[in-house]
Design a protein around this motif. Structure first.
Motif, PDB file in Angstrom:
ATOM      1  N   ASP A  95      25.875  49.101  64.505  1.00  9.37           N
ATOM      2  CA  ASP A  95      24.361  49.126  64.934  1.00  9.37           C
ATOM      3  C   ASP A  95      23.554  48.130  63.659  1.00  9.37           C
ATOM      4  O   ASP A  95      22.923  47.749  64.593  1.00  9.37           O
ATOM      5  CB  ASP A  95      23.536  50.466  64.639  1.00  9.37           C
ATOM      6  N   LEU A 106      17.540  45.757  67.413  1.00  9.33           N
ATOM      7  CA  LEU A 106      17.506  47.045  68.004  1.00  9.33           C
ATOM      8  C   LEU A 106      17.104  47.795  66.641  1.00  9.33           C
ATOM      9  O   LEU A 106      17.778  47.791  66.182  1.00  9.33           O
ATOM     10  CB  LEU A 106      18.763  47.744  69.046  1.00  9.33           C
ATOM     11  N   GLN A 135      20.353  52.706  72.772  1.00  9.46           N
ATOM     12  CA  GLN A 135      20.299  53.943  71.306  1.00  9.46           C
ATOM     13  C   GLN A 135      19.865  55.076  71.642  1.00  9.46           C
ATOM     14  O   GLN A 135      20.549  55.728  70.971  1.00  9.46           O
ATOM     15  CB  GLN A 135      19.186  53.078  70.320  1.00  9.46           C
ATOM     16  N   ASN A 157      29.619  57.765  71.100  1.00  7.96           N
ATOM     17  CA  ASN A 157      29.118  57.371  70.007  1.00  7.96           C
ATOM     18  C   ASN A 157      27.854  57.588  69.581  1.00  7.96           C
ATOM     19  O   ASN A 157      26.883  57.265  69.698  1.00  7.96           O
ATOM     20  CB  ASN A 157      28.667  56.114  70.718  1.00  7.96           C
ATOM     21  N   GLN A 211      16.921  48.457  73.811  1.00 14.26           N
ATOM     22  CA  GLN A 211      16.934  49.063  72.873  1.00 14.26           C
ATOM     23  C   GLN A 211      17.005  50.162  73.191  1.00 14.26           C
ATOM     24  O   GLN A 211      17.180  51.081  72.580  1.00 14.26           O
ATOM     25  CB  GLN A 211      15.820  48.586  72.735  1.00 14.26           C
ATOM     26  N   ASN A 219      15.088  51.711  66.590  1.00 11.99           N
ATOM     27  CA  ASN A 219      15.803  53.611  66.658  1.00 11.99           C
ATOM     28  C   ASN A 219      14.181  53.998  67.552  1.00 11.99           C
ATOM     29  O   ASN A 219      13.530  54.988  66.728  1.00 11.99           O
ATOM     30  CB  ASN A 219      16.019  54.460  65.776  1.00 11.99           C
ATOM     31  N   ASN A 263      24.902  51.877  73.351  1.00 12.37           N
ATOM     32  CA  ASN A 263      24.251  51.307  71.703  1.00 12.37           C
ATOM     33  C   ASN A 263      23.633  49.944  71.674  1.00 12.37           C
ATOM     34  O   ASN A 263      24.130  48.751  70.810  1.00 12.37           O
ATOM     35  CB  ASN A 263      25.155  51.619  70.422  1.00 12.37           C
ATOM     36  N   ARG A 283      30.430  52.882  62.899  1.00 12.10           N
ATOM     37  CA  ARG A 283      29.405  52.342  64.213  1.00 12.10           C
ATOM     38  C   ARG A 283      27.905  52.319  63.430  1.00 12.10           C
ATOM     39  O   ARG A 283      27.524  52.143  64.124  1.00 12.10           O
ATOM     40  CB  ARG A 283      29.093  54.395  64.113  1.00 12.10           C
ATOM     41  N   ASP A 284      27.732  52.875  62.146  1.00 13.76           N
ATOM     42  CA  ASP A 284      26.186  52.561  61.395  1.00 13.76           C
ATOM     43  C   ASP A 284      26.561  50.916  61.435  1.00 13.76           C
ATOM     44  O   ASP A 284      25.654  49.606  61.796  1.00 13.76           O
ATOM     45  CB  ASP A 284      26.988  52.415  60.124  1.00 13.76           C
ATOM     46  N   LEU A 309      22.049  42.809  68.342  1.00 14.17           N
ATOM     47  CA  LEU A 309      22.399  44.081  67.569  1.00 14.17           C
ATOM     48  C   LEU A 309      21.009  44.000  66.643  1.00 14.17           C
ATOM     49  O   LEU A 309      21.173  45.513  66.212  1.00 14.17           O
ATOM     50  CB  LEU A 309      23.974  44.807  67.512  1.00 14.17           C
ATOM     51  N   SER A 310      21.239  43.606  66.302  1.00 16.71           N
ATOM     52  CA  SER A 310      20.581  43.258  64.751  1.00 16.71           C
ATOM     53  C   SER A 310      19.142  43.700  65.288  1.00 16.71           C
ATOM     54  O   SER A 310      18.730  43.423  64.014  1.00 16.71           O
ATOM     55  CB  SER A 310      20.769  42.352  63.874  1.00 16.71           C
ATOM     56  N   VAL A 369      25.193  58.843  71.051  1.00 18.89           N
ATOM     57  CA  VAL A 369      24.177  58.579  72.180  1.00 18.89           C
ATOM     58  C   VAL A 369      24.127  59.474  73.183  1.00 18.89           C
ATOM     59  O   VAL A 369      24.656  59.223  74.619  1.00 18.89           O
ATOM     60  CB  VAL A 369      24.539  57.724  73.247  1.00 18.89           C
TER      61      VAL A 369
END
Length: 314
Positions: free
Chosen positions: A187, A26, A61, A155, A58, A28, A125, A183-184, A23-24, A157
């Motif tokens: 992410d 990913l 997202q 979520n 990725q 946008n 995500n 959620r944040d 996750l770290s 998406v």
């Protein structure tokens, strides 16, 4: 009976779920599937291997992505992939499909704890969503995809690989502050903070069904993120050899849900409940109810499990 084929015994563990779905890492990105050139029966389907898998993750997202783990040795794999490709065209870019040959990319199968193909898993995500294993009818697969889109929308998406939102899709209302905070945190890869946010939301509003589901999902993520491939194999061995091993039974159920083997996970816990009494039984029952929330209370597999649970209890 599930129509699946075992993976070859020389599949080599090399990545765990946490490493495969980082996750770290990913970003946008709002591009179409860059993990490979579109081929086959749909422009929204790509071939994914161990080198391109992270790029495909990725993409989750922007739109929910489906990972079809199959094998050239399996006729059922080809059938499932063909149906999925057809449905990708129907959804017009609201879902992406990644075709994975588990024979040539065994580490991806290992990442999800998949031991037989075809198995179909989704990602939203960067987080795994249980789908199904074996071959299903087209209408059944469509039902899974419809539920996947609902989970994705909840979520946030709701993208489209064609570059436009579905004009018939209603605008999604903003999430409550604590839900957005969770959620944040997801992410950002901070699952502990996400759990704390959902717990605070439930403390303020105990009947918040979405927070309850979110909490169950995050708790499952945290538990499985701490298990690597070798540990997973050890836990499965322990659970198979000693049905009284509570830690192994619970861990393997978590791994099975994450890997898409929902029926196996729920049946394992119901069986334990039916043969035990006291605190251990209550512990497993609580975990089973949490997994019901993760899978979805309207899912037919949950309905069947509830009936089995009632028989086990009474």
């Amino acid at each position: 009976m599930s129509q699946t084929s075992p993976l070859p015994p020389n599949a080599t563990p090399g990545i765990n779920l946490r490493g495969a779905v980082d996750l770290s890492a990913l970003k946008n990105r709002a591009t179409a599937a860059q993990s490979g050139a579109p081929s086959g029966g749909s422009p929204y389907a790509v071939d994914v291997n161990e080198q391109s898998f992270q790029e495909f993750v990725q993409l989750s997202q922007k739109v929910p992505v489906v990972v079809a783990l199959g094998s050239g040795r399996s006729h059922q794999s080809a059938q499932v992939t063909a149906v999925l490709e057809k449905l990708m065209n129907e959804y017009g870019g609201r879902i992406a499909l990644g075709r994975v040959d588990a024979d040539t990319s065994p580490q991806i199968a290992q990442a999800f704890g998949v031991t037989a193909v075809p198995t179909t898993i989704a990602l939203i995500n960067g987080q795994p969503v249980p789908m199904f294993e074996g071959e299903l009818a087209e209408e059944q697969i469509r039902e899974f995809l419809e539920e996947l889109l609902k989970v994705a929308a909840s979520n946030g998406v709701t993208g489209n690989l064609g570059g436009a939102q579905d004009p018939q899709a209603p605008a999604e209302p903003p999430l409550p502050p604590l839900h957005q905070a969770a959620r944040d945190a997801i992410d950002a890869g901070d699952l502990a903070l996400a759990q704390a946010s959902y717990e605070k939301a439930l403390a303020e509003k105990p009947n918040d069904a979405d927070a309850k589901i979110g909490l169950a999902q995050v708790q499952l993520m945290r538990r499985t993120a701490e298990i690597n491939v070798l540990q997973a194999e050890e836990l499965r061995t322990r659970a198979a050899s000693d049905p009284e091993d509570l830690e192994a039974v619970l861990a393997v159920a978590d791994l099975d849900v994450t890997g898409g083997h929902v029926e196996d996970a729920l049946a394992r816990l119901v069986k334990f409940i039916g043969t035990h009494f006291g605190p251990e039984r209550d512990t497993v029952r609580v975990r089973l109810l949490e997994l019901y929330d993760v899978v979805g209370v309207s899912d037919p597999r949950v309905s069947a499990s509830r009936q089995a649970l009632a028989r086990a209890l009474f």
